[in-house]
Scaffold this motif. Structure first.
Motif, PDB file in Angstrom:
ATOM      1  N   GLN A 169       0.823  -1.207   0.000  1.00  0.00           N
ATOM      2  CA  GLN A 169       0.000   0.000   0.000  1.00  0.00           C
ATOM      3  C   GLN A 169       0.860   1.262   0.000  1.00  0.00           C
ATOM      4  O   GLN A 169       0.338   2.373   0.147  1.00  0.00           O
ATOM      5  N   GLY A 170       2.184   1.088  -0.118  1.00  0.00           N
ATOM      6  CA  GLY A 170       3.074   2.234  -0.137  1.00  0.00           C
ATOM      7  C   GLY A 170       3.414   2.784   1.223  1.00  0.00           C
ATOM      8  O   GLY A 170       3.854   3.933   1.347  1.00  0.00           O
ATOM      9  N   VAL A 171       3.231   1.982   2.267  1.00  0.00           N
ATOM     10  CA  VAL A 171       3.505   2.419   3.635  1.00  0.00           C
ATOM     11  C   VAL A 171       4.763   1.726   4.135  1.00  0.00           C
ATOM     12  O   VAL A 171       4.840   0.487   4.140  1.00  0.00           O
ATOM     13  N   PHE A 172       5.729   2.486   4.600  1.00  0.00           N
ATOM     14  CA  PHE A 172       6.935   1.897   5.182  1.00  0.00           C
ATOM     15  C   PHE A 172       6.620   1.426   6.600  1.00  0.00           C
ATOM     16  O   PHE A 172       6.006   2.138   7.386  1.00  0.00           O
ATOM     17  N   ALA A 173       7.067   0.216   6.929  1.00  0.00           N
ATOM     18  CA  ALA A 173       6.850  -0.309   8.273  1.00  0.00           C
ATOM     19  C   ALA A 173       8.066  -1.107   8.716  1.00  0.00           C
ATOM     20  O   ALA A 173       8.678  -1.825   7.923  1.00  0.00           O
ATOM     21  N   SER A 174       8.406  -0.954   9.971  1.00  0.00           N
ATOM     22  CA  SER A 174       9.534  -1.649  10.586  1.00  0.00           C
ATOM     23  C   SER A 174       9.003  -2.570  11.671  1.00  0.00           C
ATOM     24  O   SER A 174       8.093  -2.201  12.416  1.00  0.00           O
ATOM     25  N   VAL A 175       9.549  -3.776  11.761  1.00  0.00           N
ATOM     26  CA  VAL A 175       9.045  -4.786  12.697  1.00  0.00           C
ATOM     27  C   VAL A 175       9.850  -4.787  13.987  1.00  0.00           C
ATOM     28  O   VAL A 175      11.077  -4.893  13.970  1.00  0.00           O
ATOM     29  N   LEU A 176       9.140  -4.671  15.103  1.00  0.00           N
ATOM     30  CA  LEU A 176       9.741  -4.865  16.424  1.00  0.00           C
ATOM     31  C   LEU A 176       8.694  -5.530  17.317  1.00  0.00           C
ATOM     32  O   LEU A 176       7.961  -4.861  18.038  1.00  0.00           O
ATOM     33  N   PRO A 177       8.581  -6.876  17.253  1.00  0.00           N
ATOM     34  CA  PRO A 177       7.556  -7.551  18.054  1.00  0.00           C
ATOM     35  C   PRO A 177       7.765  -7.325  19.554  1.00  0.00           C
ATOM     36  O   PRO A 177       8.880  -7.454  20.057  1.00  0.00           O
ATOM     37  N   VAL A 178       6.689  -6.970  20.222  1.00  0.00           N
ATOM     38  CA  VAL A 178       6.734  -6.848  21.681  1.00  0.00           C
ATOM     39  C   VAL A 178       5.944  -7.969  22.343  1.00  0.00           C
ATOM     40  O   VAL A 178       5.770  -7.990  23.559  1.00  0.00           O
ATOM     41  N   LEU A 179       5.446  -8.884  21.531  1.00  0.00           N
ATOM     42  CA  LEU A 179       4.746 -10.073  22.009  1.00  0.00           C
ATOM     43  C   LEU A 179       5.376 -11.305  21.378  1.00  0.00           C
ATOM     44  O   LEU A 179       5.698 -11.300  20.188  1.00  0.00           O
ATOM     45  N   GLU A 180       5.531 -12.331  22.171  1.00  0.00           N
ATOM     46  CA  GLU A 180       6.031 -13.612  21.676  1.00  0.00           C
ATOM     47  C   GLU A 180       5.034 -14.692  22.079  1.00  0.00           C
ATOM     48  O   GLU A 180       4.727 -14.848  23.266  1.00  0.00           O
ATOM     49  N   ILE A 181       4.511 -15.406  21.096  1.00  0.00           N
ATOM     50  CA  ILE A 181       3.522 -16.450  21.359  1.00  0.00           C
ATOM     51  C   ILE A 181       4.245 -17.735  21.744  1.00  0.00           C
ATOM     52  O   ILE A 181       5.031 -18.267  20.949  1.00  0.00           O
ATOM     53  N   GLN A 182       3.980 -18.227  22.936  1.00  0.00           N
ATOM     54  CA  GLN A 182       4.601 -19.455  23.435  1.00  0.00           C
ATOM     55  C   GLN A 182       3.512 -20.503  23.676  1.00  0.00           C
ATOM     56  O   GLN A 182       2.723 -20.376  24.618  1.00  0.00           O
ATOM     57  N   PRO A 183       3.415 -21.529  22.813  1.00  0.00           N
ATOM     58  CA  PRO A 183       2.390 -22.560  23.009  1.00  0.00           C
ATOM     59  C   PRO A 183       2.532 -23.241  24.365  1.00  0.00           C
ATOM     60  O   PRO A 183       3.648 -23.488  24.842  1.00  0.00           O
ATOM     61  N   LEU A 184       1.400 -23.522  24.981  1.00  0.00           N
ATOM     62  CA  LEU A 184       1.398 -24.241  26.258  1.00  0.00           C
ATOM     63  C   LEU A 184       1.442 -25.743  25.989  1.00  0.00           C
ATOM     64  O   LEU A 184       0.963 -26.213  24.954  1.00  0.00           O
ATOM     65  N   PRO A 185       2.010 -26.506  26.914  1.00  0.00           N
ATOM     66  CA  PRO A 185       2.034 -27.961  26.734  1.00  0.00           C
ATOM     67  C   PRO A 185       0.616 -28.533  26.677  1.00  0.00           C
ATOM     68  O   PRO A 185      -0.309 -27.991  27.284  1.00  0.00           O
ATOM     69  N   VAL A 186       0.466 -29.609  25.940  1.00  0.00           N
ATOM     70  CA  VAL A 186      -0.821 -30.307  25.887  1.00  0.00           C
ATOM     71  C   VAL A 186      -1.087 -30.938  27.246  1.00  0.00           C
ATOM     72  O   VAL A 186      -0.223 -31.590  27.828  1.00  0.00           O
ATOM     73  N   THR A 187      -2.289 -30.696  27.779  1.00  0.00           N
ATOM     74  CA  THR A 187      -2.651 -31.228  29.097  1.00  0.00           C
ATOM     75  C   THR A 187      -3.914 -32.070  28.997  1.00  0.00           C
ATOM     76  O   THR A 187      -4.682 -31.964  28.026  1.00  0.00           O
ATOM     77  N   ALA A 188      -4.143 -32.855  30.018  1.00  0.00           N
ATOM     78  CA  ALA A 188      -5.363 -33.662  30.072  1.00  0.00           C
ATOM     79  C   ALA A 188      -6.589 -32.755  30.137  1.00  0.00           C
ATOM     80  O   ALA A 188      -7.646 -33.075  29.570  1.00  0.00           O
ATOM     81  N   HIS A 189      -6.468 -31.606  30.807  1.00  0.00           N
ATOM     82  CA  HIS A 189      -7.592 -30.674  30.895  1.00  0.00           C
ATOM     83  C   HIS A 189      -7.969 -30.149  29.511  1.00  0.00           C
ATOM     84  O   HIS A 189      -9.156 -30.090  29.162  1.00  0.00           O
ATOM     85  N   GLN A 190      -6.980 -29.773  28.714  1.00  0.00           N
ATOM     86  CA  GLN A 190      -7.253 -29.327  27.350  1.00  0.00           C
ATOM     87  C   GLN A 190      -7.957 -30.417  26.552  1.00  0.00           C
ATOM     88  O   GLN A 190      -8.932 -30.143  25.827  1.00  0.00           O
ATOM     89  N   GLN A 191      -7.488 -31.618  26.675  1.00  0.00           N
ATOM     90  CA  GLN A 191      -8.065 -32.727  25.915  1.00  0.00           C
ATOM     91  C   GLN A 191      -9.508 -32.994  26.334  1.00  0.00           C
ATOM     92  O   GLN A 191     -10.355 -33.307  25.496  1.00  0.00           O
ATOM     93  N   ARG A 192      -9.789 -32.835  27.644  1.00  0.00           N
ATOM     94  CA  ARG A 192     -11.166 -33.018  28.113  1.00  0.00           C
ATOM     95  C   ARG A 192     -12.081 -31.952  27.512  1.00  0.00           C
ATOM     96  O   ARG A 192     -13.212 -32.246  27.108  1.00  0.00           O
ATOM     97  N   LEU A 193     -11.607 -30.725  27.486  1.00  0.00           N
ATOM     98  CA  LEU A 193     -12.426 -29.652  26.919  1.00  0.00           C
ATOM     99  C   LEU A 193     -12.717 -29.908  25.443  1.00  0.00           C
ATOM    100  O   LEU A 193     -13.847 -29.711  24.976  1.00  0.00           O
ATOM    101  N   LEU A 194     -11.715 -30.339  24.695  1.00  0.00           N
ATOM    102  CA  LEU A 194     -11.915 -30.602  23.270  1.00  0.00           C
ATOM    103  C   LEU A 194     -12.801 -31.809  23.021  1.00  0.00           C
ATOM    104  O   LEU A 194     -13.362 -31.962  21.927  1.00  0.00           O
ATOM    105  N   ALA A 195     -12.938 -32.668  24.015  1.00  0.00           N
ATOM    106  CA  ALA A 195     -13.809 -33.842  23.884  1.00  0.00           C
ATOM    107  C   ALA A 195     -15.249 -33.530  24.273  1.00  0.00           C
ATOM    108  O   ALA A 195     -16.146 -34.338  24.021  1.00  0.00           O
ATOM    109  N   ASN A 196     -15.487 -32.355  24.900  1.00  0.00           N
ATOM    110  CA  ASN A 196     -16.841 -31.955  25.281  1.00  0.00           C
ATOM    111  C   ASN A 196     -17.639 -31.506  24.068  1.00  0.00           C
ATOM    112  O   ASN A 196     -17.106 -31.339  22.973  1.00  0.00           O
ATOM    113  N   ARG A 197     -18.921 -31.277  24.292  1.00  0.00           N
ATOM    114  CA  ARG A 197     -19.777 -30.747  23.240  1.00  0.00           C
ATOM    115  C   ARG A 197     -20.247 -29.356  23.659  1.00  0.00           C
ATOM    116  O   ARG A 197     -20.722 -29.155  24.775  1.00  0.00           O
TER     117      ARG A 197
END
Length: 252
Positions: A25-53
């Motif tokens: 779009q003709g806009v100059f932009a420079s990247v400086l992330p101030v957030l880093e996404i860190q996945p959480l370990p898979v847990t039994a609680h997560q799996q139970r939620l995904l198994a619910n309806r």
């Protein structure tokens, strides 16, 4: 070329994707992330939620969508109705074969709550809702749904960390690259930007700050930001519209 020169602070890979889209779009932009996404370990609680309806699942970010889809690979879907806070997240769900809905105006909890499709999906008694998110956030969304009689569970799949960086780095980048605008994608991103700026925050507080919504705008003003621009969404399209409506040095 646009007169705007921006510092994009959202997490990767969205930061580079946004910069490429802005360049087109003709806009100059420079990247400086101030957030880093860190996945959480898979847990039994997560799996139970995904198994619910659930009557509906609400996905609050692209990171949440990607991680949720990874966890659902080869498994039944926990909900028939899927909702996204923004179009980018919704498109990821659509590409995975989920019939997602999202607000056409605004990319926040209020806009999502106003969706007619959301109202229809949760019209029954005590509907069950799964909110797919990172650690914390979207309390307004859950609180409003509970006030309307819904039972809400959180599926938390990642944490947002502040990446390592030297104190004052954002202000140094702004000065070195002659930037005249800052872009934050969330309240937590603003908090991290403020922390990384450290004693040089007053240098940043005087330039245009583009934010995704009213709550982050209020937060920015509380921190002393003088020129806050509400893009009414975190998407690149919303940002480009805000850039077109304002000129450097004439923001409000």
């Amino acid at each position: 070329m646009s007169p705007w020169r921006l510092l994009v602070t959202r997490a990767e890979p969205e930061a580079n994707e946004q910069c490429l889209a802005l360049a087109a779009q003709g806009v100059f932009a420079s990247v400086l992330p101030v957030l880093e996404i860190q996945p959480l370990p898979v847990t039994a609680h997560q799996q139970r939620l995904l198994a619910n309806r659930y009557d509906a699942a609400i996905v609050v970010s692209k990171a949440a969508a990607r991680l949720c889809l990874e966890r659902l690979a080869g498994q039944p879907r926990p909900a028939e109705q899927w909702f996204a806070v923004g179009e980018g997240t919704g498109r990821l769900l659509i590409e995975a074969g989920l019939g997602a809905h999202w607000p056409l105006q605004g990319e926040d909890s209020e806009a999502l709550l106003a969706l007619p499709a959301r109202t229809c999906a949760l019209a029954g008694p005590a509907p069950r809702v799964l909110i797919v998110r990172g650690e914390g956030g979207r309390e307004l969304l859950a609180g409003s749904l509970r006030e309307r009689g819904a039972r809400v569970d959180y599926l938390e799949l990642y944490r947002r960390a502040c990446p390592p960086g030297s104190a004052g780095e954002p202000a140094a980048r702004v000065a070195a690259e002659r930037l005249n605008g800052l872009v934050v994608s969330s309240g937590q991103g603003l908090e991290h930007l403020h922390a990384l700026a450290a004693e040089r925050w007053p240098e940043l507080a005087g330039i245009a700050l583009f934010v995704p919504g009213q709550r982050v705008a209020a937060q920015a003003r509380q921190l002393g930001a003088q020129h806050v621009i509400d893009c009414q969404g975190a998407s690149t399209a919303a940002l480009v519209s805000a850039l077109a409506a304002h000129s450097p040095g004439a923001t409000s």
